[in-house]
Design a protein around this motif. Structure first.
Motif, short mmCIF file in Angstrom:
data_model
loop_
_atom_site.label_atom_id
_atom_site.label_comp_id
_atom_site.label_asym_id
_atom_site.label_seq_id
_atom_site.Cartn_x
_atom_site.Cartn_y
_atom_site.Cartn_z
N PRO A 94 0.87 -1.13 0.28
CA PRO A 94 0.02 -0.18 0.09
C PRO A 94 0.90 1.24 -0.36
O PRO A 94 1.96 1.77 0.45
CB PRO A 94 -0.80 -0.49 1.06
N GLN A 95 0.29 2.66 -0.80
CA GLN A 95 0.47 3.84 -0.45
C GLN A 95 -0.16 4.47 0.65
O GLN A 95 -0.60 3.84 1.66
CB GLN A 95 0.93 4.53 -1.85
N CYS A 96 -1.28 5.28 -0.88
CA CYS A 96 -2.04 6.35 0.94
C CYS A 96 -2.98 4.89 0.69
O CYS A 96 -3.83 5.22 2.10
CB CYS A 96 -3.29 6.71 -0.14
N GLY A 97 -2.93 3.21 0.25
CA GLY A 97 -3.68 2.74 0.90
C GLY A 97 -5.14 2.77 0.48
O GLY A 97 -5.76 1.82 1.37
N PHE A 98 -6.07 3.36 -0.05
CA PHE A 98 -7.44 3.48 -0.42
C PHE A 98 -8.19 2.50 -1.09
O PHE A 98 -9.53 2.17 -0.92
CB PHE A 98 -8.07 5.49 -0.32
N CYS A 99 -7.39 2.19 -2.16
CA CYS A 99 -7.44 1.73 -2.42
C CYS A 99 -7.60 -0.30 -2.07
O CYS A 99 -7.96 -0.81 -3.06
CB CYS A 99 -6.69 1.07 -3.88
N LEU A 130 -9.10 -0.14 -9.04
CA LEU A 130 -7.94 0.90 -9.80
C LEU A 130 -7.22 1.37 -8.65
O LEU A 130 -8.01 1.31 -7.42
CB LEU A 130 -8.72 2.40 -9.91
N CYS A 131 -5.83 1.60 -9.00
CA CYS A 131 -5.16 2.27 -8.20
C CYS A 131 -4.89 3.96 -8.36
O CYS A 131 -3.63 3.53 -9.52
CB CYS A 131 -3.95 1.32 -7.46
N ARG A 132 -4.75 4.71 -7.78
CA ARG A 132 -4.26 5.76 -8.65
C ARG A 132 -2.84 6.30 -8.17
O ARG A 132 -2.03 6.91 -9.00
CB ARG A 132 -5.13 7.87 -7.75
N CYS B 347 -7.86 12.01 -6.84
CA CYS B 347 -7.66 11.09 -5.90
C CYS B 347 -8.82 10.09 -5.51
O CYS B 347 -9.27 10.11 -5.62
CB CYS B 347 -7.46 11.93 -4.51
N MET B 348 -7.95 9.23 -4.97
CA MET B 348 -7.92 7.65 -4.82
C MET B 348 -9.44 8.03 -3.58
O MET B 348 -10.84 7.49 -4.18
CB MET B 348 -8.03 6.26 -4.52
N GLU B 349 -9.22 8.46 -2.69
CA GLU B 349 -10.44 9.03 -1.50
C GLU B 349 -11.22 10.64 -2.45
O GLU B 349 -10.53 11.62 -2.63
CB GLU B 349 -9.71 8.91 -0.97
#
Ligand code: FES
Ligand code: FES
Lengths: 154, 739
Positions: A94-99, A130-132, B347-349
């Motif tokens: 994970p990076q930001c982890g949101f996905c 998707l993963c930004r 941004c994904m979020e």
């Protein structure tokens, strides 16, 4: 009233049956590990399992889930010891982890069907998630690693 | 150049801001205030007024807690920042905990002059101060042990959370020493380790946030839950600059569960107990918008404004020699127009924030890159003093510059104030794509003269585009401006605010163009500011995203005109830039530059410096049925002293994927004053099946640390475009790439 089983726990919900599962999980059951990213089945951030199948919870109305078993990221393991989680930690995916909840749930469902997935299998299953932050390369490696851990009976 | 890793003393000025104290339970507290570098610190505030807040707490139970003032948005700061402290403190890495710092002056980023995570500055800002703090604490603990035992300090050594008296083997844990250490005077001088002595820095280190991000435990802004919390969806005018005329709330209120329908400054908010209800309420709203002056704005019209702007002389951003004269007299002239579109951050979020407002306090929970901005925004709305505003930073589901803005925070605070309840505002994906601060669209005219040797003798780059700084200057303290991108322009003397207004040059519009590294005797770079209705903002690597694409592609056009290999051409022009050259040669070597490729494969190369780091990339592409596929990317990075190599590698991969989306897909278009795209089907991102094999090679370096969050992005679009040029013989002069 709709009854379903979420992470092994029976739930009886007095909610508009058209409400997408995503918002039932997040706002009613407090299971915020499942994320909202697009609301139209275009990103996969909201992926959960219904009867073991990967499903986009943002477009799955509660009405369709009566009597079904739902598993979210919170229900995957008690202690991060699921082989997919272990592989994700080992490779620091994970990076930001949101996905990542969606990525992990999709990967778990893939491995259940294909214990030795090829890169083509991974492309076919994972391309909708998707993963930004661009963690795709590590996700691919982690899926192969999880497959190994799984086979080793971990 | 100063080597920041060499043994170094804390100077008198710095020491004045370091403070040691003791907390209940005998913990050792270390506080400091970091004076802003560069232009005079925080506007209007004397350094002595800035109370040093606690940054570090060493407990009697051996725990080490560090306040981290940077936002974790995927770039790994929650790991890299504590590594800096732990290295010098010699503590047990496993016992280091972090807390997110509240919004407070003491936590201002010294490179920016406010609490903001951006400009790839986190490691650069804290590299020296946190190591100094760690070294100071270590020295105090050693002194405490030596005094307790009645031995010489020199005979004691700190290691893994323990002080050892070497001759006797006597040991004391840090927790046993903190009570005494806290009563000692701060040492006059401490030495920092040599890089060769590093135990942690430079070693691949597992991220501390990963375990939370594989089981749903990490709390993002979207996940904040408070007792009695309401959730809001906001309808905003689809046309830029439009305003609310009137609305009928009846149908929205008829949706069961809708609690409030409220006008706020961005539009009309529907507030309910949960998001799904709020969103259905919003769909039921009947709203009349006053679409204002831009109701007919279109991409074509905005482009023609840039064309007109390009005809103006513009302001001179860099001028060396007599570029125009040489150009007009030249035997060989190459000219090309380049353009890039507006881009959303995606941004994904999606954007969101949560707030509670009472008579005398306000709390904000936000996935924000800009705590000071959030605090100021909430203070302005509530009329409270900034100190009465508490800002809690959650995990950020991506930032990329978008979360340095305050629009989402403002909505949450307004609604919390109006309802008296905790309110979480959630944006839909469509809201997020259509109400962004976009990467500016620019039009560029490039001309160059080639000498007899095929090398350029003159280079003229004229840029026309909207200015980010012209929009944000009223919002930000002018003091932060010059420091935002310290290496981008040498603007000694004037503040950027003044600079933007007086000379109409925005450093963020010309970065990547003005610092063109190539040895060309005559260079002219101009900028014609043309601000339109589309709000523009900081987008991962900012001006570099467009200018590096443009300059690196035009350079390949020159190489082609001269009949030279693009790699050799760059080498010839980079003789005086060893760090550019180092990464260029490394990437080319790893990619097998010059070696034959399978049929249908082509290579392109690009190199750039941004945010203090140097990155070169070689992309290998093929084209089938008009579709560009990137198979492989060899990336070389020189980011100075490396803190966590695994993070550097991850950030290069991340920057490359981000840049590939822009190179191959990204485009925001305007019709009838509104953004035409809205979700991932019409604003697509790179997907798993399009992911190239990326290999990253790090140059060993003793230079000061450079940024890593952004520098991976600029070179990829030109590397891909140059490979397409190699494949088709037709230069790619417009993004996204179409063949
Ligand atoms: S939120 Fe369900 S697919 Fe994006
Ligand atoms: S890790 Fe950030 S979107 Fe995938």
């Amino acid at each position: 009233m709709i009854s379903l089983i979420v992470n092994g726990k029976p739930q009886q919900l007095e909610v508009d049956p058209q409400t997408p599962l995503l918002w039932v999980l997040r706002d009613r059951l407090g299971l915020t590990g499942t994320k909202y990213g697009c609301g139209i089945s275009a990103c996969g951030a909201c992926t959960v399992h219904v009867e073991g199948e990967a499903v986009r919870s943002c477009v799955t109305p509660l009405a369709r889930l009566a009597g079904k078993r739902v598993t979210t990221i919170e229900g995957l393991s008690r202690d991060n010891d699921h082989p997919v989680q272990r592989a994700w930690i080992e490779l620091d995916v994970p990076q930001c982890g949101f996905c990542q909840s969606g990525q992990i749930m999709a990967a778990v469902a893939l491995l259940a069907k294909k214990p030795r997935p090829t890169d083509a299998d991974i492309d076919a299953t994972m391309s909708g998630i998707l993963c930004r932050c661009g963690t795709y390369q590590r996700i691919r490696r982690a899926i192969h690693r999880a497959a190994e851990l799984r086979r080793a009976g971990a | 150049m100063n080597d920041p890793a060499a043994p170094e003393l804390i100077d008198e000025g710095r020491r004045a801001f370091l403070k040691v104290s003791v907390a209940a339970g005998g913990a050792l507290l270390i506080g400091f205030y970091l004076p802003a570098v560069g232009r005079g610190g925080v506007a209007g505030v004397a350094a002595t007024e800035l109370a040093p807040n606690t940054w570090i707490r060493i407990g009697a139970d051996d725990s080490v807690t560090l306040m981290v003032a940077s936002s974790e948005m995927g770039q790994g700061v929650y790991t890299a920042i504590p590594m800096l402290l732990a290295e010098e403190l010699e503590c047990d890495w496993a016992r280091v905990r972090i807390e997110t710092a509240p919004a407070a002056r003491a936590y201002f980023n010294p490179l920016i002059g406010m609490q903001l995570t951006g400009g790839s500055t986190a490691v650069r800002a804290y590299f020296t101060p946190l190591r100094q703090a760690g070294a100071t604490a270590r020295a105090l603990l050693i002194t405490a042990a030596a005094q307790t035992w009645g031995v010489k300090e020199e005979s004691c050594k700190a290691e893994n959370g323990v002080v050892v008296h070497q001759p006797s083997g006597r040991r004391a844990r840090y927790g046993e020493l903190v009570g005494k250490a806290a009563t000692l005077p701060v040492p006059k001088a401490v030495f920092l380790k040599e890089p060769s002595e590093f135990k942690l820095l430079g070693k691949p280190t597992r991220r501390r946030d990963t375990p939370l991000k594989v089981n749903g435990a990490a709390v993002f802004g979207q996940d904040v839950r408070l007792p009695g919390m309401l959730t809001a969806a906001v309808a905003r005018c689809p046309v830029f600059g439009g305003k609310l005329k009137s609305f009928d709330a009846a149908k929205a209120k008829a949706v069961e569960g809708v609690r409030h329908v409220l006008a706020i400054d961005s539009g009309v908010a529907v507030v309910a107990g949960d998001f799904w209800t709020a969103q259905r309420g919003r769909e039921a709203l009947a709203i009349q918008w006053d679409e204002g002056a831009h109701a007919k704005a279109s991409s074509a019209q905005l482009r023609s404004r840039l064309e007109a702007a390009l005809k103006r002389a513009g302001s001179t951003a860099r001028s060396e020699g007599e570029a125009e004269k040489v150009l007009s007299a030249a035997a060989r002239r190459i000219e090309a127009d380049y353009e890039v579109p507006y881009l959303a951050h995606a941004c994904m979020e999606p954007m969101n924030a949560t707030a509670v407002v009472t008579k005398d306090s306000c709390e904000v929970w936000a996935p924000t890159q800009a705590q000071t901005g959030a605090q100021t925004t909430a203070a302005r709305i509530t009329g409270l003093a900034p100190e009465a505003i508490k800002v809690h930073t959650t995990f950020l589901g991506g930032g990329f510059g978008r979360r340095s803005e305050q629009d989402f925070v403002s909505e949450a605070v307004q609604l919390a104030r109006l309802t008296g309840a905790p309110v979480k505002v959630i944006w839909t994906r469509e809201d997020d794509i259509r109400h962004d601060f976009y990467r500016p669209a620019t039009l560029n005219r490039l001309s160059a003269a080639l000498g007899a040797d095929g090398l350029p003798s003159a280079w003229v780059h004229r840029i026309a585009g909207p200015s980010i700084m012209a929009r944000v200057v009223p919002q930000f303290a002018p003091a932060m401006m010059p420091a935002w991108l310290p290496e981008s322009l040498k603007q000694a003397g004037a503040s950027v605010a003044g600079f933007v207004v007086e000379r109409r040059i925005d450093a963020t519009s010309v970065e990547g163009a003005t610092n063109l590294p190539y040895a060309i005797p005559n260079i002219l770079v101009t900028y014609a500011m043309e601000n339109g209705p589309v709000p523009v903002g900081f987008w991962r690597s900012v001006g570099n995203t467009q200018n590096i694409f443009i300059t690196e592609c035009f350079l390949d056009e020159l190489a082609a005109a001269a009949g030279k290999d693009p790699f050799e051409y760059r080498r010839a022009l980079l003789k005086n830039h060893p760090r550019h050259l180092g990464v260029l040669e490394l990437a080319a070597g790893k990619a097998g530059w010059g070696r034959p490729l399978p049929k249908g494969r082509h290579r392109g190369i690009a190199v750039a410096e941004s945010f203090g780091s140097f990155v070169a990339q070689v992309a290998e592409v093929s084209i089938t049925d008009g579709r560009v596929r990137v198979h492989r990317v060899a990336c070389a990075v020189d980011c100075g002293i490396v803190v966590n190599p695994d993070t550097v590698v991850a950030q290069m991969e991340s920057g490359i994927v981000f840049g590939l989306t822009a190179a191959l897909k990204g485009e925001i278009t305007i019709k009838d004053g509104r953004v035409e795209q809205g979700n991932f089907f019409d604003y697509p991102l790179l997907r798993m099946d399009e992911m190239p094999e990326v290999e990253t090679h790090i140059v060993k370096s003793g230079e000061p640390p450079g940024g890593v969050g952004e520098p991976g992005t600029p070179p990829i679009a030109p590397a891909v475009a140059n490979a397409v040029f190699a494949a088709t013989g037709k230069p790619v002069r417009r993004l996204p790439t179409r063949v």
